[in-house]
Write an enzyme that holds these catalytic residues in place. Structure first.
Site, short mmCIF file in Angstrom:
data_model
loop_
_atom_site.label_atom_id
_atom_site.label_comp_id
_atom_site.label_asym_id
_atom_site.label_seq_id
_atom_site.Cartn_x
_atom_site.Cartn_y
_atom_site.Cartn_z
N ASP A 1 -10.43 2.62 2.23
CA ASP A 1 -10.64 1.88 3.50
C ASP A 1 -11.43 2.72 4.52
OD1 ASP A 1 -9.34 -0.45 2.74
OD2 ASP A 1 -7.39 0.24 3.44
N LYS B 1 0.82 -1.22 0.00
CA LYS B 1 0.00 0.00 0.00
C LYS B 1 0.85 1.27 0.00
CE LYS B 1 -4.24 -1.81 2.00
NZ LYS B 1 -5.32 -1.61 2.97
N ARG C 1 -0.19 -0.85 21.95
CA ARG C 1 0.84 -1.35 22.87
C ARG C 1 2.21 -0.76 22.57
NH1 ARG C 1 1.35 -7.75 21.39
NH2 ARG C 1 1.88 -7.52 19.18
N GLY D 1 -2.25 0.52 14.08
CA GLY D 1 -1.48 0.13 12.90
C GLY D 1 -2.13 0.76 11.67
N GLY D 2 -1.96 0.12 10.50
CA GLY D 2 -2.49 0.69 9.25
C GLY D 2 -3.97 1.00 9.32
N TYR E 1 -13.33 -10.00 10.13
CA TYR E 1 -14.57 -10.54 9.56
C TYR E 1 -14.53 -12.07 9.44
CZ TYR E 1 -11.52 -9.58 5.62
OH TYR E 1 -10.42 -9.49 4.80
N GLY F 1 -5.42 -0.45 19.00
CA GLY F 1 -4.51 -0.74 17.89
C GLY F 1 -4.43 0.44 16.93
P1 NAP Z 1 -1.36 -3.80 11.62
O1 NAP Z 1 -0.89 -2.65 10.82
O2 NAP Z 1 -0.45 -4.95 11.89
O3 NAP Z 1 -1.87 -3.21 13.04
C1 NAP Z 1 -2.31 -4.00 14.11
C2 NAP Z 1 -1.98 -3.26 15.42
O4 NAP Z 1 -2.47 -3.96 16.57
C3 NAP Z 1 -0.47 -3.15 15.60
O5 NAP Z 1 -0.17 -1.88 16.11
C4 NAP Z 1 -0.19 -4.26 16.60
O6 NAP Z 1 0.98 -4.07 17.35
C5 NAP Z 1 -1.40 -4.15 17.48
N1 NAP Z 1 -1.53 -5.37 18.28
C6 NAP Z 1 -1.22 -6.62 17.90
N2 NAP Z 1 -1.44 -7.47 18.92
C7 NAP Z 1 -1.89 -6.77 19.94
C8 NAP Z 1 -2.30 -7.11 21.25
N3 NAP Z 1 -2.27 -8.37 21.72
N4 NAP Z 1 -2.72 -6.13 22.07
C9 NAP Z 1 -2.75 -4.87 21.63
N5 NAP Z 1 -2.37 -4.49 20.40
C10 NAP Z 1 -1.95 -5.42 19.55
O7 NAP Z 1 -2.67 -4.43 10.98
P2 NAP Z 1 -3.83 -3.65 10.18
O8 NAP Z 1 -3.56 -3.67 8.74
O9 NAP Z 1 -4.05 -2.33 10.86
O10 NAP Z 1 -5.07 -4.62 10.42
C11 NAP Z 1 -5.63 -4.78 11.72
C12 NAP Z 1 -6.89 -5.64 11.63
O11 NAP Z 1 -7.88 -4.97 10.87
C13 NAP Z 1 -6.70 -7.00 10.96
O12 NAP Z 1 -7.51 -7.93 11.63
C14 NAP Z 1 -7.22 -6.79 9.57
O13 NAP Z 1 -7.70 -7.99 8.98
C15 NAP Z 1 -8.36 -5.85 9.87
N6 NAP Z 1 -8.76 -5.05 8.70
C16 NAP Z 1 -10.02 -5.22 8.24
C17 NAP Z 1 -10.46 -4.49 7.17
C18 NAP Z 1 -11.85 -4.67 6.67
O14 NAP Z 1 -12.16 -4.24 5.56
N7 NAP Z 1 -12.74 -5.24 7.45
C19 NAP Z 1 -9.59 -3.56 6.54
C20 NAP Z 1 -8.29 -3.41 7.06
C21 NAP Z 1 -7.88 -4.16 8.14
P3 NAP Z 1 2.33 -4.88 16.97
O15 NAP Z 1 2.82 -4.33 15.69
O16 NAP Z 1 3.20 -4.60 18.14
O17 NAP Z 1 1.97 -6.34 16.85
#
Ligand code: NAP
Length: 276
Positions: A98, A64, A146, A124-125, A218, A122
């Protein structure tokens, strides 16, 4: 015939081809939509060919941001977030749908955010996009991550929310899980957060004080986070509609079509086989 695809490191299980084929048929367009997995080490060498081979493409993890140097401009949220999920190949324009998909999911599920307190878990992205869109819509946003440094960077970039180093006993109208904990190898778990009494998984104590729990996950359709909230009689929303709506917005971009919340909702219900 429109030629589209999704690119990512491993999109072999992606729902995008099926979802976009459904949407584009509804929109009356003949289209070939494929999934193209690209090993990250090959991305730089293969990216250029995408622009001649396709009319447009969706972009997922981990490309991305990597796609940006190949584009001539970033539009709307793509510029705000510095991340692209939709590309119009001919014009080399990058978009990000998104955040729009997230807001439309809340709107179509009847979850109002203006003036509501929202705890985002959280950053992240996905979390940072949700934080930004929620603040734009007038929510009072609190965010826990975290990795404190990561949260600080999001705060420095966007501001407008309260960064938390621990989750205290206050109530939130909405609690939103953006951590990814609860899917894949963490099915059955909830994210852990720092509290006054040490680190603990999110559970009844936090969710019993909220009205609504939203999980971007999901698969499974009901994460442990949502199962606990539902058992407490709370409104729950999973991320299936967000995924569908970001695809809907992307197709509107490919087709120069004006998006409609009602049309998107009607398509989503049909896509799910009539289950609202
Ligand atoms: P990401 O960039 O990896 O961000 C996830 C965040 O959560 C990171 O900051 C991570 O920290 C933190 N985290 C992980 N384990 C944790 C815990 N036990 N306690 C507290 N924080 C924790 O992932 P992302 O792209 O943002 O995606 C996150 C979720 O959203 C995924 O499940 C993805 O499938 C979902 N999503 C869904 C859609 C949709 O259309 N429905 C779209 C985008 C994303 P660390 O880096 O330290 O592990």
């Amino acid at each position: 015939m429109l030629k589209l695809c999704v690119i990512g490191k491993d999109v072999s299980q992606s729902q995008s081809p099926q979802m976009h084929a459904f949407l584009l048929e509804k929109m009356g367009v003949r289209c070939e939509y494929t999934a193209v997995s690209i090993p990250p080490a090959q991305f730089a060498a293969r990216a250029e060919d995408l622009f001649s081979a396709y009319d447009g493409f969706n972009v997922t993890i981990p490309f991305k941001t990597e796609i940006i140097p190949f584009l001539s401009s970033l539009e709307g949220d793509a510029e705000t977030f510095g991340a692209v999920n939709t590309v119009r190949a001919g014009e080399r324009k990058g978009y990000n749908t998104d955040g729009l998909g997230f807001l439309l999911m809340l709107e179509n599920e009847g979850v109002a955010v203006e003036g509501k307190s929202v705890l985002v878990l959280g950053a992240g992205g996905a979390g940072r996009s949700c934080i930004k869109k929620l603040t734009e819509r007038g929510a009072e946003v609190f965010a826990y991550e975290r990795d404190g440094e990561r949260l600080r960077r999001v705060y420095d970039e966007f501001g407008g929310f309260t960064p938390l180093s621990a989750v205290g006993p206050r109530r939130y109208d909405i609690v939103l899980n953006c951590t990814g904990i609860g899917m894949h190898d963490t099915v059955g778990k909830t994210p852990s957060v720092r509290t006054a009494h040490g680190e603990a998984p999110v559970g009844e104590e936090l969710l019993s004080r909220a009205d609504t729990a939203v999980d971007l996950i999901y698969v499974p359709a009901r994460s442990e986070f949502l199962r606990i909230a539902a058992s407490l009689g709370k409104k729950t929303v999973n991320g299936a509609a967000m995924l569908f709506y970001q695809a809907y917005y992307a197709d509107c971009i490919y087709l120069n079509r004006t998006p409609s919340a009602a049309e998107a909702k009607a398509y989503f219900i049909q896509y799910q086989g009539g289950k609202a």
